[in-house]
Design a protein around this motif. Structure first.
Motif, PDB file in Angstrom:
ATOM      1  N   LEU A  82       0.302  -3.521   0.860  1.00 38.98           N
ATOM      2  CA  LEU A  82      -0.806  -3.900   1.733  1.00 38.98           C
ATOM      3  C   LEU A  82      -0.382  -3.891   3.199  1.00 38.98           C
ATOM      4  N   GLY A  83       0.810  -4.387   3.475  1.00 41.39           N
ATOM      5  CA  GLY A  83       1.313  -4.393   4.845  1.00 41.39           C
ATOM      6  C   GLY A  83       1.483  -2.988   5.402  1.00 41.39           C
ATOM      7  N   LEU A  84       2.085  -2.095   4.610  1.00 40.25           N
ATOM      8  CA  LEU A  84       2.289  -0.719   5.074  1.00 40.25           C
ATOM      9  C   LEU A  84       0.963  -0.008   5.317  1.00 40.25           C
ATOM     10  N   VAL A  85       0.039  -0.152   4.367  1.00 40.97           N
ATOM     11  CA  VAL A  85      -1.249   0.524   4.502  1.00 40.97           C
ATOM     12  C   VAL A  85      -2.033  -0.059   5.677  1.00 40.97           C
ATOM     13  N   TYR A  86      -1.971  -1.369   5.857  1.00 40.13           N
ATOM     14  CA  TYR A  86      -2.715  -2.003   6.950  1.00 40.13           C
ATOM     15  C   TYR A  86      -2.174  -1.581   8.316  1.00 40.13           C
ATOM     16  N   VAL A  87      -0.866  -1.596   8.460  1.00 41.60           N
ATOM     17  CA  VAL A  87      -0.265  -1.276   9.756  1.00 41.60           C
ATOM     18  C   VAL A  87      -0.479   0.190  10.128  1.00 41.60           C
ATOM     19  N   LYS A  88      -0.415   1.080   9.145  1.00 39.81           N
ATOM     20  CA  LYS A  88      -0.505   2.519   9.410  1.00 39.81           C
ATOM     21  C   LYS A  88      -1.896   3.095   9.145  1.00 39.81           C
ATOM     22  N   ARG A  89      -2.898   2.256   8.940  1.00 40.18           N
ATOM     23  CA  ARG A  89      -4.232   2.730   8.546  1.00 40.18           C
ATOM     24  C   ARG A  89      -4.901   3.616   9.588  1.00 40.18           C
ATOM     25  N   ASP A  90      -4.598   3.457  10.846  1.00 39.19           N
ATOM     26  CA  ASP A  90      -5.249   4.239  11.893  1.00 39.19           C
ATOM     27  C   ASP A  90      -4.447   5.464  12.325  1.00 39.19           C
ATOM     28  N   ASP A  91      -3.243   5.607  11.781  1.00 41.69           N
ATOM     29  CA  ASP A  91      -2.414   6.761  12.145  1.00 41.69           C
ATOM     30  C   ASP A  91      -2.997   8.039  11.541  1.00 41.69           C
ATOM     31  N   GLU A  92      -2.982   9.101  12.321  1.00 46.14           N
ATOM     32  CA  GLU A  92      -3.481  10.393  11.840  1.00 46.14           C
ATOM     33  C   GLU A  92      -2.564  11.000  10.787  1.00 46.14           C
ATOM     34  N   ARG A  93      -1.277  10.716  10.923  1.00 45.36           N
ATOM     35  CA  ARG A  93      -0.283  11.220   9.970  1.00 45.36           C
ATOM     36  C   ARG A  93       0.678  10.090   9.627  1.00 45.36           C
ATOM     37  N   VAL A  94       1.037  10.031   8.362  1.00 48.96           N
ATOM     38  CA  VAL A  94       2.022   9.059   7.904  1.00 48.96           C
ATOM     39  C   VAL A  94       3.211   9.848   7.372  1.00 48.96           C
ATOM     40  N   GLU A  95       4.415   9.392   7.684  1.00 46.48           N
ATOM     41  CA  GLU A  95       5.621  10.083   7.243  1.00 46.48           C
ATOM     42  C   GLU A  95       5.615  10.203   5.718  1.00 46.48           C
ATOM     43  N   LYS A  96       6.158  11.325   5.240  1.00 48.27           N
ATOM     44  CA  LYS A  96       6.191  11.587   3.797  1.00 48.27           C
ATOM     45  C   LYS A  96       6.875  10.454   3.034  1.00 48.27           C
ATOM     46  N   LEU A  97       7.994  10.006   3.565  1.00 47.13           N
ATOM     47  CA  LEU A  97       8.762   8.963   2.886  1.00 47.13           C
ATOM     48  C   LEU A  97       7.953   7.679   2.750  1.00 47.13           C
ATOM     49  N   LEU A  98       7.307   7.282   3.807  1.00 47.39           N
ATOM     50  CA  LEU A  98       6.499   6.062   3.802  1.00 47.39           C
ATOM     51  C   LEU A  98       5.301   6.196   2.863  1.00 47.39           C
ATOM     52  N   PHE A  99       4.646   7.345   2.927  1.00 48.15           N
ATOM     53  CA  PHE A  99       3.489   7.579   2.069  1.00 48.15           C
ATOM     54  C   PHE A  99       3.916   7.600   0.602  1.00 48.15           C
ATOM     55  N   GLY A 100       5.012   8.280   0.317  1.00 53.09           N
ATOM     56  CA  GLY A 100       5.537   8.327  -1.046  1.00 53.09           C
ATOM     57  C   GLY A 100       5.960   6.959  -1.546  1.00 53.09           C
ATOM     58  N   LEU A 101       6.488   6.136  -0.645  1.00 56.85           N
ATOM     59  CA  LEU A 101       6.896   4.779  -1.024  1.00 56.85           C
ATOM     60  C   LEU A 101       5.701   3.964  -1.510  1.00 56.85           C
ATOM     61  N   VAL A 102       4.566   4.097  -0.841  1.00 59.89           N
ATOM     62  CA  VAL A 102       3.366   3.366  -1.260  1.00 59.89           C
ATOM     63  C   VAL A 102       2.944   3.817  -2.662  1.00 59.89           C
ATOM     64  N   GLY A 103       2.974   5.116  -2.911  1.00 62.17           N
ATOM     65  CA  GLY A 103       2.642   5.618  -4.248  1.00 62.17           C
ATOM     66  C   GLY A 103       3.618   5.128  -5.301  1.00 62.17           C
ATOM     67  N   LEU A 104       4.901   5.128  -4.965  1.00 57.60           N
ATOM     68  CA  LEU A 104       5.929   4.664  -5.898  1.00 57.60           C
ATOM     69  C   LEU A 104       5.770   3.174  -6.201  1.00 57.60           C
ATOM     70  N   LEU A 105       5.561   2.363  -5.174  1.00 57.18           N
ATOM     71  CA  LEU A 105       5.392   0.927  -5.381  1.00 57.18           C
ATOM     72  C   LEU A 105       4.127   0.611  -6.171  1.00 57.18           C
ATOM     73  N   THR A 106       3.064   1.367  -5.930  1.00 58.95           N
ATOM     74  CA  THR A 106       1.827   1.167  -6.679  1.00 58.95           C
ATOM     75  C   THR A 106       2.044   1.495  -8.151  1.00 58.95           C
ATOM     76  N   THR A 107       2.690   2.607  -8.412  1.00 60.28           N
ATOM     77  CA  THR A 107       2.983   2.999  -9.791  1.00 60.28           C
ATOM     78  C   THR A 107       3.906   1.986 -10.458  1.00 60.28           C
ATOM     79  N   ALA A 108       4.904   1.517  -9.730  1.00 63.43           N
ATOM     80  CA  ALA A 108       5.806   0.497 -10.274  1.00 63.43           C
ATOM     81  C   ALA A 108       5.030  -0.769 -10.616  1.00 63.43           C
ATOM     82  N   ASN A 109       4.083  -1.150  -9.772  1.00 65.24           N
ATOM     83  CA  ASN A 109       3.275  -2.337 -10.020  1.00 65.24           C
ATOM     84  C   ASN A 109       2.470  -2.194 -11.308  1.00 65.24           C
TER      85      ASN A 109
END
Length: 117
Positions: A82-109
């Motif tokens: 939630l913190g990562l998505v909230y902080v970066k929600r207005d960015d036009e591009r999100v780094e691959k690593l950060l974006f992949g981390l959100v997917g990985l953490l969601t899947t882990a959850n």
């Protein structure tokens, strides 16, 4: 009370679907380096947080034992997501690593919820 629990479980799953679905729709863009956090991801994570807290309360109200360690791990992962998505929600591009981390953490959850007994 049982109906209420089922209702919030359904809403919790809708939140997971929004978060993970938002991630999956951006995977092609992630490969091109143009992925961004879509609003559905933020709303899904917030829905998961609210419904998860309500579900824990409802289970405790019924006298069921709750695995506090499991809930704590899931909550910690969700707060990071939630913190990562909230902080970066207005960015036009999100780094691959950060974006992949959100997917990985969601899947882990999801897997923690299903496999941790």
């Amino acid at each position: 009370m049982e109906l209420l629990i089922h209702l919030f479980v359904g809403l919790h799953i809708v939140g997971i679907a929004a978060l993970l679905g938002g991630f999956l729709t951006q995977m092609k863009a992630m490969g091109q380096g143009t992925a961004r956090f879509v609003p559905a991801m933020l709303h899904g994570a917030a829905t998961m947080l609210v419904t998860g807290v309500i579900l824990v309360g409802l289970h405790q109200a019924e006298g069921h034992e709750v695995d506090n360690v499991k809930i704590g791990v899931k909550l910690a992962l969700l707060i990071v997501i939630l913190g990562l998505v909230y902080v970066k929600r207005d960015d036009e591009r999100v780094e691959k690593l950060l974006f992949g981390l959100v997917g990985l953490l969601t899947t882990a959850n999801v897997f923690i919820a299903v496999l941790w007994t």
